[in-house]
Design a protein around this motif. Sequence first.
Motif, short mmCIF file in Angstrom:
data_model
loop_
_atom_site.label_atom_id
_atom_site.label_comp_id
_atom_site.label_asym_id
_atom_site.label_seq_id
_atom_site.Cartn_x
_atom_site.Cartn_y
_atom_site.Cartn_z
N UNK A 1 10.45 1.82 9.10
CA UNK A 1 11.57 1.51 8.21
C UNK A 1 11.30 0.25 7.37
N UNK A 2 10.65 -0.73 7.97
CA UNK A 2 10.30 -1.95 7.24
C UNK A 2 9.43 -1.62 6.03
N UNK A 3 8.43 -0.77 6.26
CA UNK A 3 7.52 -0.42 5.18
C UNK A 3 8.24 0.36 4.08
N UNK A 4 9.13 1.26 4.46
CA UNK A 4 9.87 2.03 3.46
C UNK A 4 10.74 1.12 2.59
N UNK B 1 4.49 7.94 1.21
CA UNK B 1 4.25 9.09 2.07
C UNK B 1 5.02 8.87 3.38
N UNK B 2 5.16 9.93 4.14
CA UNK B 2 5.81 9.83 5.44
C UNK B 2 4.83 9.19 6.41
N UNK C 1 0.82 -1.21 0.00
CA UNK C 1 0.00 0.00 0.00
C UNK C 1 0.85 1.25 0.00
N UNK C 2 1.91 1.25 0.80
CA UNK C 2 2.82 2.38 0.83
C UNK C 2 3.51 2.54 -0.53
#
Length: 180
Positions: free
Chosen positions: A67-70, A57-58, A51-52
């Motif tokens: 950090x995992x999602x980024x 987005x921040x 989804x990210x």
Amino acid sequence: MLPDSSENRLWVPVGLASLISARLLLHAVLYRAGFISLTADEFGRTVLAAGWAQRPHVLWEGPWLPLHMYIYGAALRSRWDMLWTPRSLGIFLGIVSILLMYILASRLLESRRIGLISAFLLTVNPVHVWLSSTPLTALPHATLVLAAVLGLILYLKDNRQYYIYLGAFMLALGNGFRFE
């Protein structure tokens, strides 16, 4: 620095390459046997990262640290495969942690043989194999902690401040994955 005799020059890279090959074989056997996931966290983290990836987005809130999602989201942006892209990152980090274990044990105990034995034990450790086969946060965190410990060991051995700062930076990155 470790003594480097002519007989040590070849068996260390061959040994490490053999360990990495063995780890990749273990992953292949695990996936071929039907292993996909053991917990809902793996699925949930991948879906949130996807989804990210669709709308970067921040992250100011959420159930997990960002950090995992980024990182996993960025990987999914480069190759959209919600099953294998996150698992490939886990496998890569597992291999990195095996190499870090070799370096850490070799430098700490000043023995390449002990380094290879340590790396071998991590290679065949069932929990490490499992964690490097899934997109959970434990393995990226553990890999960064290993890198931080290596920075501390190198600082204590060589007394160069660069290593302690590098270790502190690795711990700071690790705190972006897990609270522990």
